[in-house]
Write a protein that holds these residues in place. Structure first.
Motif, PDB file in Angstrom:
ATOM      1  N   UNK A  19       0.819  -1.213   0.000  1.00  0.00           N
ATOM      2  CA  UNK A  19       0.000   0.000   0.000  1.00  0.00           C
ATOM      3  C   UNK A  19       0.853   1.263   0.000  1.00  0.00           C
ATOM      4  N   UNK A  20       1.996   1.222   0.654  1.00  0.00           N
ATOM      5  CA  UNK A  20       2.890   2.391   0.649  1.00  0.00           C
ATOM      6  C   UNK A  20       3.501   2.570  -0.736  1.00  0.00           C
ATOM      7  N   UNK A  21       3.927   1.475  -1.343  1.00  0.00           N
ATOM      8  CA  UNK A  21       4.480   1.549  -2.702  1.00  0.00           C
ATOM      9  C   UNK A  21       3.454   2.110  -3.671  1.00  0.00           C
ATOM     10  N   UNK A  22       2.221   1.648  -3.550  1.00  0.00           N
ATOM     11  CA  UNK A  22       1.162   2.133  -4.429  1.00  0.00           C
ATOM     12  C   UNK A  22       0.845   3.597  -4.155  1.00  0.00           C
ATOM     13  N   UNK A  23       0.811   3.985  -2.900  1.00  0.00           N
ATOM     14  CA  UNK A  23       0.546   5.385  -2.554  1.00  0.00           C
ATOM     15  C   UNK A  23       1.595   6.318  -3.133  1.00  0.00           C
ATOM     16  N   UNK A  24       2.855   5.921  -3.040  1.00  0.00           N
ATOM     17  CA  UNK A  24       3.908   6.750  -3.616  1.00  0.00           C
ATOM     18  C   UNK A  24       3.858   6.752  -5.140  1.00  0.00           C
ATOM     19  N   UNK A  25       3.459   5.636  -5.732  1.00  0.00           N
ATOM     20  CA  UNK A  25       3.305   5.605  -7.195  1.00  0.00           C
ATOM     21  C   UNK A  25       2.234   6.606  -7.621  1.00  0.00           C
ATOM     22  N   UNK A  26       1.143   6.669  -6.864  1.00  0.00           N
ATOM     23  CA  UNK A  26       0.079   7.634  -7.168  1.00  0.00           C
ATOM     24  C   UNK A  26       0.605   9.060  -7.006  1.00  0.00           C
ATOM     25  N   UNK A  27       1.313   9.336  -5.925  1.00  0.00           N
ATOM     26  CA  UNK A  27       1.870  10.678  -5.734  1.00  0.00           C
ATOM     27  C   UNK A  27       2.808  11.052  -6.878  1.00  0.00           C
ATOM     28  N   UNK A  28       3.656  10.126  -7.287  1.00  0.00           N
ATOM     29  CA  UNK A  28       4.576  10.392  -8.402  1.00  0.00           C
ATOM     30  C   UNK A  28       3.804  10.652  -9.690  1.00  0.00           C
ATOM     31  N   UNK A  29       2.729   9.914  -9.897  1.00  0.00           N
ATOM     32  CA  UNK A  29       1.920  10.124 -11.104  1.00  0.00           C
ATOM     33  C   UNK A  29       1.219  11.478 -11.064  1.00  0.00           C
ATOM     34  N   UNK A  30       0.733  11.875  -9.903  1.00  0.00           N
ATOM     35  CA  UNK A  30       0.062  13.180  -9.771  1.00  0.00           C
ATOM     36  C   UNK A  30       1.032  14.306 -10.097  1.00  0.00           C
ATOM     37  N   UNK A  31       2.214  14.272  -9.520  1.00  0.00           N
ATOM     38  CA  UNK A  31       3.159  15.377  -9.739  1.00  0.00           C
ATOM     39  C   UNK A  31       3.802  15.338 -11.125  1.00  0.00           C
ATOM     40  N   UNK A  32       3.693  14.212 -11.827  1.00  0.00           N
ATOM     41  CA  UNK A  32       4.223  14.131 -13.191  1.00  0.00           C
ATOM     42  C   UNK A  32       3.375  14.924 -14.178  1.00  0.00           C
ATOM     43  N   UNK A  33       2.166  15.282 -13.783  1.00  0.00           N
ATOM     44  CA  UNK A  33       1.254  16.044 -14.641  1.00  0.00           C
ATOM     45  C   UNK A  33       1.322  17.526 -14.298  1.00  0.00           C
ATOM     46  N   UNK A  40      -9.141   7.875 -13.585  1.00  0.00           N
ATOM     47  CA  UNK A  40      -8.966   6.927 -14.693  1.00  0.00           C
ATOM     48  C   UNK A  40      -7.557   7.011 -15.269  1.00  0.00           C
ATOM     49  N   UNK A  41      -7.055   8.213 -15.462  1.00  0.00           N
ATOM     50  CA  UNK A  41      -5.693   8.375 -15.978  1.00  0.00           C
ATOM     51  C   UNK A  41      -4.667   7.874 -14.968  1.00  0.00           C
ATOM     52  N   UNK A  42      -4.886   8.145 -13.684  1.00  0.00           N
ATOM     53  CA  UNK A  42      -3.967   7.637 -12.658  1.00  0.00           C
ATOM     54  C   UNK A  42      -3.959   6.108 -12.656  1.00  0.00           C
ATOM     55  N   UNK A  43      -5.130   5.497 -12.804  1.00  0.00           N
ATOM     56  CA  UNK A  43      -5.216   4.036 -12.843  1.00  0.00           C
ATOM     57  C   UNK A  43      -4.441   3.482 -14.030  1.00  0.00           C
ATOM     58  N   UNK A  44      -4.585   4.129 -15.187  1.00  0.00           N
ATOM     59  CA  UNK A  44      -3.858   3.688 -16.376  1.00  0.00           C
ATOM     60  C   UNK A  44      -2.359   3.832 -16.174  1.00  0.00           C
ATOM     61  N   UNK A  45      -1.960   4.968 -15.659  1.00  0.00           N
ATOM     62  CA  UNK A  45      -0.536   5.244 -15.491  1.00  0.00           C
ATOM     63  C   UNK A  45       0.107   4.341 -14.436  1.00  0.00           C
ATOM     64  N   UNK A  46      -0.619   4.066 -13.366  1.00  0.00           N
ATOM     65  CA  UNK A  46      -0.075   3.235 -12.281  1.00  0.00           C
ATOM     66  C   UNK A  46      -0.345   1.749 -12.483  1.00  0.00           C
ATOM     67  N   UNK A  47      -1.119   1.420 -13.524  1.00  0.00           N
ATOM     68  CA  UNK A  47      -1.472   0.031 -13.811  1.00  0.00           C
ATOM     69  C   UNK A  47      -2.161  -0.623 -12.611  1.00  0.00           C
ATOM     70  N   UNK A  48      -3.139   0.102 -12.066  1.00  0.00           N
ATOM     71  CA  UNK A  48      -3.933  -0.369 -10.930  1.00  0.00           C
ATOM     72  C   UNK A  48      -5.407  -0.168 -11.237  1.00  0.00           C
ATOM     73  N   UNK A  49      -6.282  -0.948 -10.592  1.00  0.00           N
ATOM     74  CA  UNK A  49      -7.715  -0.757 -10.805  1.00  0.00           C
ATOM     75  C   UNK A  49      -8.192   0.625 -10.348  1.00  0.00           C
ATOM     76  N   UNK A  50      -9.208   1.143 -11.019  1.00  0.00           N
ATOM     77  CA  UNK A  50      -9.761   2.457 -10.676  1.00  0.00           C
ATOM     78  C   UNK A  50     -10.194   2.506  -9.208  1.00  0.00           C
ATOM     79  N   UNK A  51     -10.812   1.436  -8.722  1.00  0.00           N
ATOM     80  CA  UNK A  51     -11.252   1.396  -7.326  1.00  0.00           C
ATOM     81  C   UNK A  51     -10.100   1.533  -6.347  1.00  0.00           C
ATOM     82  N   UNK A  52      -8.983   0.897  -6.662  1.00  0.00           N
ATOM     83  CA  UNK A  52      -7.790   1.002  -5.813  1.00  0.00           C
ATOM     84  C   UNK A  52      -7.269   2.430  -5.817  1.00  0.00           C
TER      85      UNK A  52
END
Length: 90
Positions: A19-33, A40-52
């Motif tokens: 969960x920490x790895x995924x949380x940081x992946x989301x943060x990195x994806x957010x700041x990359x934009x 939906x774009x975060x899910x695509x970029x992080x290769x995780x389900x939209x619900x997650x």
């Protein structure tokens, strides 16, 4: 944009907490934009389900690490910008 999370070695093989790895992946994806980004774009970029992604950004939002605009797109929040010393366009 390439997936930050998917391009990294398996978190479990390094003994990381998923969960920490995924949380940081989301943060990195957010700041990359340059502009706010949707779930939906975060899910695509992080290769995780939209619900997650939705659960992760909700937690990050409640903690102040991401913020959201009127269309529910996410950008760096006040706690993240305090840590990094940067601002993101809104």
């Amino acid at each position: 944009m390439e997936s930050t999370f998917a391009s990294e070695p398996n978190a479990k093989s390094r003994g990381a907490v998923q969960s920490i790895s995924r949380g940081f992946a989301v943060l990195e994806a957010v700041v990359a934009h340059d502009l706010p980004v949707g779930v939906t774009e975060l899910a695509r970029q992080c290769d995780l389900p939209v619900g997650t992604i939705h659960r992760l950004v909700q937690s990050l939002y409640e903690l102040g690490y991401v913020d959201k605009d009127e269309s529910s797109k996410y950008f760096a929040g006040p706690r993240l910008t305090k840590l990094t010393g940067t601002r993101q366009k809104t």
